[in-house]
Design a protein around this motif. Sequence first.
Motif, mmCIF file in Angstrom:
data_model
loop_
_atom_site.group_PDB
_atom_site.id
_atom_site.type_symbol
_atom_site.label_atom_id
_atom_site.label_comp_id
_atom_site.label_asym_id
_atom_site.label_seq_id
_atom_site.Cartn_x
_atom_site.Cartn_y
_atom_site.Cartn_z
ATOM 1 N N ASP A 106 -0.458 11.692 -8.004
ATOM 2 C CA ASP A 106 0.830 11.872 -8.671
ATOM 3 C C ASP A 106 1.148 13.348 -8.880
ATOM 4 O O ASP A 106 2.303 13.726 -8.983
ATOM 5 C CB ASP A 106 0.829 11.183 -10.042
ATOM 6 C CG ASP A 106 0.697 9.673 -9.899
ATOM 7 O OD1 ASP A 106 0.939 9.168 -8.792
ATOM 8 O OD2 ASP A 106 0.339 9.020 -10.890
ATOM 9 N N ILE A 170 6.548 -0.170 -1.070
ATOM 10 C CA ILE A 170 6.536 -0.285 -2.529
ATOM 11 C C ILE A 170 5.119 -0.107 -3.067
ATOM 12 O O ILE A 170 4.897 0.608 -4.049
ATOM 13 C CB ILE A 170 7.134 -1.638 -2.970
ATOM 14 C CG1 ILE A 170 8.629 -1.653 -2.665
ATOM 15 C CG2 ILE A 170 6.876 -1.897 -4.442
ATOM 16 C CD1 ILE A 170 9.285 -3.017 -2.833
ATOM 17 N N TYR A 172 2.533 1.528 -1.813
ATOM 18 C CA TYR A 172 1.998 2.889 -1.696
ATOM 19 C C TYR A 172 3.017 3.964 -2.055
ATOM 20 O O TYR A 172 2.779 5.144 -1.837
ATOM 21 C CB TYR A 172 1.440 3.106 -0.289
ATOM 22 C CG TYR A 172 0.256 2.210 -0.041
ATOM 23 C CD1 TYR A 172 -0.961 2.484 -0.640
ATOM 24 C CD2 TYR A 172 0.366 1.082 0.746
ATOM 25 C CE1 TYR A 172 -2.041 1.659 -0.449
ATOM 26 C CE2 TYR A 172 -0.712 0.243 0.950
ATOM 27 C CZ TYR A 172 -1.915 0.532 0.348
ATOM 28 O OH TYR A 172 -2.997 -0.279 0.540
ATOM 29 N N ARG A 173 4.136 3.541 -2.604
ATOM 30 C CA ARG A 173 5.152 4.428 -3.173
ATOM 31 C C ARG A 173 5.580 5.553 -2.243
ATOM 32 O O ARG A 173 5.454 6.735 -2.568
ATOM 33 C CB ARG A 173 4.683 4.997 -4.496
ATOM 34 C CG ARG A 173 4.562 3.939 -5.556
ATOM 35 C CD ARG A 173 4.029 4.508 -6.801
ATOM 36 N NE ARG A 173 2.591 4.758 -6.571
ATOM 37 C CZ ARG A 173 1.772 5.221 -7.456
ATOM 38 N NH1 ARG A 173 2.206 5.527 -8.631
ATOM 39 N NH2 ARG A 173 0.505 5.393 -7.184
ATOM 40 N N TYR A 174 6.103 5.211 -1.097
ATOM 41 C CA TYR A 174 6.698 6.224 -0.233
ATOM 42 C C TYR A 174 8.066 5.734 0.225
ATOM 43 O O TYR A 174 8.302 4.550 0.390
ATOM 44 C CB TYR A 174 5.807 6.562 0.961
ATOM 45 C CG TYR A 174 5.564 5.444 1.942
ATOM 46 C CD1 TYR A 174 6.404 5.262 3.030
ATOM 47 C CD2 TYR A 174 4.483 4.583 1.801
ATOM 48 C CE1 TYR A 174 6.183 4.247 3.933
ATOM 49 C CE2 TYR A 174 4.251 3.570 2.707
ATOM 50 C CZ TYR A 174 5.109 3.408 3.780
ATOM 51 O OH TYR A 174 4.884 2.406 4.673
#
Length: 192
Positions: A106, A170, A172-174
Amino acid sequence: MNSDAPEEGNAFWAQKSALEQRYQAILDKATPHTRERWAFTAVVLVIYFIRVFIAQGWYIVTYALGIYLLNLFLAFLQPKIDPSLEMDMEADSVEEGGPVLPTRSDDEFRPFVRRLPEFKFWHSATRSIVIAFFCTLFRIFDIPVFWPILLVYFCVLFTLTMKRQIKHMIKYRYIPFNIGKKSYGGGNKSFS
Protein backbone atom coordinates in the motif's frame (compact mmCIF):
# COMPACT_ATOMS: atom_id res chain seq x y z
CA MET A 1 22.28 -17.36 -66.91
CA ASN A 2 23.94 -18.35 -63.64
CA SER A 3 25.11 -14.80 -62.99
CA ASP A 4 21.51 -13.47 -63.23
CA ALA A 5 20.19 -15.71 -60.43
CA PRO A 6 22.12 -14.06 -57.58
CA GLU A 7 21.21 -10.59 -58.87
CA GLU A 8 17.52 -11.50 -58.98
CA GLY A 9 17.76 -12.91 -55.43
CA ASN A 10 19.49 -9.77 -54.21
CA ALA A 11 16.90 -7.61 -55.96
CA PHE A 12 14.11 -9.55 -54.25
CA TRP A 13 15.67 -9.13 -50.80
CA ALA A 14 16.40 -5.46 -51.48
CA GLN A 15 12.77 -4.89 -52.53
CA LYS A 16 11.51 -6.79 -49.47
CA SER A 17 13.74 -4.72 -47.20
CA ALA A 18 12.54 -1.48 -48.81
CA LEU A 19 8.89 -2.50 -48.30
CA GLU A 20 9.55 -3.42 -44.66
CA GLN A 21 11.23 -0.05 -44.09
CA ARG A 22 8.27 1.77 -45.67
CA TYR A 23 5.81 -0.20 -43.53
CA GLN A 24 7.82 0.57 -40.39
CA ALA A 25 7.96 4.27 -41.30
CA ILE A 26 4.15 4.32 -41.62
CA LEU A 27 3.82 2.61 -38.22
CA ASP A 28 6.26 5.08 -36.67
CA LYS A 29 4.26 8.03 -38.00
CA ALA A 30 0.99 6.51 -36.73
CA THR A 31 2.27 5.74 -33.22
CA PRO A 32 1.38 9.04 -31.50
CA HIS A 33 -2.10 9.22 -33.08
CA THR A 34 -3.97 6.81 -30.81
CA ARG A 35 -7.52 7.95 -31.54
CA GLU A 36 -6.98 7.99 -35.28
CA ARG A 37 -5.43 4.51 -35.23
CA TRP A 38 -8.36 3.04 -33.30
CA ALA A 39 -10.86 4.90 -35.52
CA PHE A 40 -9.18 3.32 -38.55
CA THR A 41 -9.39 -0.11 -36.92
CA ALA A 42 -13.07 0.42 -36.10
CA VAL A 43 -13.77 1.39 -39.72
CA VAL A 44 -11.92 -1.69 -40.99
CA LEU A 45 -13.88 -3.88 -38.55
CA VAL A 46 -17.21 -2.37 -39.66
CA ILE A 47 -16.26 -2.97 -43.32
CA TYR A 48 -15.40 -6.56 -42.41
CA PHE A 49 -18.77 -7.06 -40.66
CA ILE A 50 -20.60 -5.55 -43.64
CA ARG A 51 -18.72 -7.95 -45.92
CA VAL A 52 -19.70 -10.95 -43.77
CA PHE A 53 -23.31 -9.76 -43.44
CA ILE A 54 -23.78 -9.20 -47.17
CA ALA A 55 -22.02 -12.43 -48.16
CA GLN A 56 -23.85 -14.45 -45.48
CA GLY A 57 -20.82 -16.62 -44.79
CA TRP A 58 -17.39 -16.99 -43.22
CA TYR A 59 -18.81 -17.38 -39.72
CA ILE A 60 -15.94 -19.61 -38.62
CA VAL A 61 -13.45 -16.94 -39.70
CA THR A 62 -15.45 -14.33 -37.79
CA TYR A 63 -15.61 -16.58 -34.72
CA ALA A 64 -11.83 -17.15 -34.85
CA LEU A 65 -11.32 -13.40 -35.23
CA GLY A 66 -13.55 -12.76 -32.19
CA ILE A 67 -11.67 -15.29 -30.06
CA TYR A 68 -8.32 -13.80 -31.11
CA LEU A 69 -9.47 -10.24 -30.37
CA LEU A 70 -10.77 -11.39 -26.97
CA ASN A 71 -7.40 -12.96 -26.25
CA LEU A 72 -5.63 -9.72 -27.21
CA PHE A 73 -8.00 -7.68 -25.05
CA LEU A 74 -7.35 -9.90 -22.03
CA ALA A 75 -3.59 -9.57 -22.51
CA PHE A 76 -4.10 -5.79 -22.73
CA LEU A 77 -6.02 -5.76 -19.42
CA GLN A 78 -3.57 -7.94 -17.49
CA PRO A 79 -0.47 -6.65 -15.74
CA LYS A 80 2.90 -7.78 -17.04
CA ILE A 81 3.69 -9.40 -13.71
CA ASP A 82 0.71 -11.29 -12.33
CA PRO A 83 0.08 -10.19 -8.71
CA SER A 84 -1.10 -13.66 -7.71
CA LEU A 85 2.20 -15.18 -8.82
CA GLU A 86 4.10 -12.39 -7.11
CA MET A 87 2.30 -13.09 -3.81
CA ASP A 88 3.07 -16.80 -4.15
CA MET A 89 6.76 -16.03 -4.66
CA GLU A 90 6.78 -13.77 -1.59
CA ALA A 91 5.11 -16.49 0.49
CA ASP A 92 7.70 -19.03 -0.69
CA SER A 93 10.58 -16.73 0.26
CA VAL A 94 9.09 -16.22 3.74
CA GLU A 95 8.73 -20.00 4.19
CA GLU A 96 12.34 -20.53 3.14
CA GLY A 97 13.51 -18.02 5.72
CA GLY A 98 14.86 -15.59 3.14
CA PRO A 99 15.14 -11.88 3.80
CA VAL A 100 11.89 -9.96 3.52
CA LEU A 101 11.79 -6.20 3.17
CA PRO A 102 9.54 -4.45 5.69
CA THR A 103 7.47 -2.60 3.08
CA ARG A 104 3.78 -2.84 2.44
CA SER A 105 2.35 -2.83 -1.04
CA ASP A 106 0.00 0.00 0.00
CA ASP A 107 2.92 2.34 0.67
CA GLU A 108 4.97 1.97 -2.49
CA PHE A 109 4.09 3.30 -5.92
CA ARG A 110 3.92 0.62 -8.57
CA PRO A 111 2.84 1.76 -12.03
CA PHE A 112 0.57 -0.50 -14.04
CA VAL A 113 2.61 -2.14 -16.80
CA ARG A 114 0.52 -4.05 -19.30
CA ARG A 115 1.29 -7.54 -20.56
CA LEU A 116 0.39 -6.31 -24.06
CA PRO A 117 1.09 -2.61 -24.72
CA GLU A 118 -1.59 -0.52 -26.43
CA PHE A 119 0.31 -0.11 -29.71
CA LYS A 120 0.97 -3.85 -30.05
CA PHE A 121 -2.68 -4.49 -29.21
CA TRP A 122 -3.80 -2.10 -31.95
CA HIS A 123 -1.31 -3.45 -34.48
CA SER A 124 -2.21 -7.10 -33.85
CA ALA A 125 -5.95 -6.37 -33.87
CA THR A 126 -5.80 -4.41 -37.12
CA ARG A 127 -3.59 -6.98 -38.79
CA SER A 128 -5.92 -9.83 -37.73
CA ILE A 129 -8.98 -8.01 -39.10
CA VAL A 130 -7.21 -7.46 -42.43
CA ILE A 131 -6.20 -11.14 -42.55
CA ALA A 132 -9.78 -12.19 -41.75
CA PHE A 133 -11.04 -9.90 -44.52
CA PHE A 134 -8.53 -11.48 -46.89
CA CYS A 135 -9.84 -14.93 -45.89
CA THR A 136 -13.37 -13.88 -46.90
CA LEU A 137 -12.14 -13.60 -50.48
CA PHE A 138 -11.74 -17.38 -50.73
CA ARG A 139 -14.58 -19.90 -50.62
CA ILE A 140 -12.37 -22.52 -48.97
CA PHE A 141 -12.70 -20.64 -45.67
CA ASP A 142 -16.51 -20.45 -45.92
CA ILE A 143 -17.30 -23.53 -43.84
CA PRO A 144 -21.07 -23.99 -43.38
CA VAL A 145 -22.02 -23.74 -39.70
CA PHE A 146 -25.08 -22.75 -37.71
CA TRP A 147 -23.94 -19.27 -36.74
CA PRO A 148 -26.33 -18.66 -33.79
CA ILE A 149 -24.57 -21.40 -31.82
CA LEU A 150 -21.21 -19.75 -32.44
CA LEU A 151 -22.61 -16.38 -31.40
CA VAL A 152 -24.12 -17.74 -28.17
CA TYR A 153 -20.92 -19.64 -27.38
CA PHE A 154 -18.81 -16.53 -27.96
CA CYS A 155 -21.10 -14.42 -25.75
CA VAL A 156 -20.93 -17.00 -22.94
CA LEU A 157 -17.16 -17.26 -23.30
CA PHE A 158 -16.80 -13.47 -23.28
CA THR A 159 -19.02 -13.11 -20.20
CA LEU A 160 -17.27 -15.81 -18.18
CA THR A 161 -13.80 -14.63 -19.16
CA MET A 162 -14.52 -10.98 -18.35
CA LYS A 163 -16.16 -11.94 -15.06
CA ARG A 164 -13.03 -13.86 -14.07
CA GLN A 165 -10.80 -10.96 -15.17
CA ILE A 166 -12.82 -8.37 -13.24
CA LYS A 167 -12.71 -10.55 -10.10
CA HIS A 168 -8.94 -10.80 -10.50
CA MET A 169 -8.69 -7.02 -10.88
CA ILE A 170 -10.79 -6.47 -7.74
CA LYS A 171 -8.91 -9.08 -5.70
CA TYR A 172 -5.46 -7.67 -6.49
CA ARG A 173 -6.61 -4.04 -6.66
CA TYR A 174 -5.35 -2.89 -10.03
CA ILE A 175 -7.09 -0.75 -12.60
CA PRO A 176 -5.78 -1.01 -16.16
CA PHE A 177 -7.30 2.32 -17.21
CA ASN A 178 -6.77 5.93 -16.19
CA ILE A 179 -10.37 6.39 -15.05
CA GLY A 180 -10.45 8.02 -11.62
CA LYS A 181 -6.67 8.14 -11.25
CA LYS A 182 -4.90 11.32 -10.24
CA SER A 183 -3.21 13.14 -13.08
CA TYR A 184 -0.20 15.29 -12.36
CA GLY A 185 0.93 17.95 -14.77
CA GLY A 186 -0.76 20.63 -16.79
CA GLY A 187 -2.34 18.39 -19.39
CA ASN A 188 0.33 19.33 -21.94
CA LYS A 189 1.74 16.03 -23.07
CA SER A 190 4.46 17.35 -25.36
CA PHE A 191 8.02 16.56 -24.45
CA SER A 192 9.66 19.63 -25.97
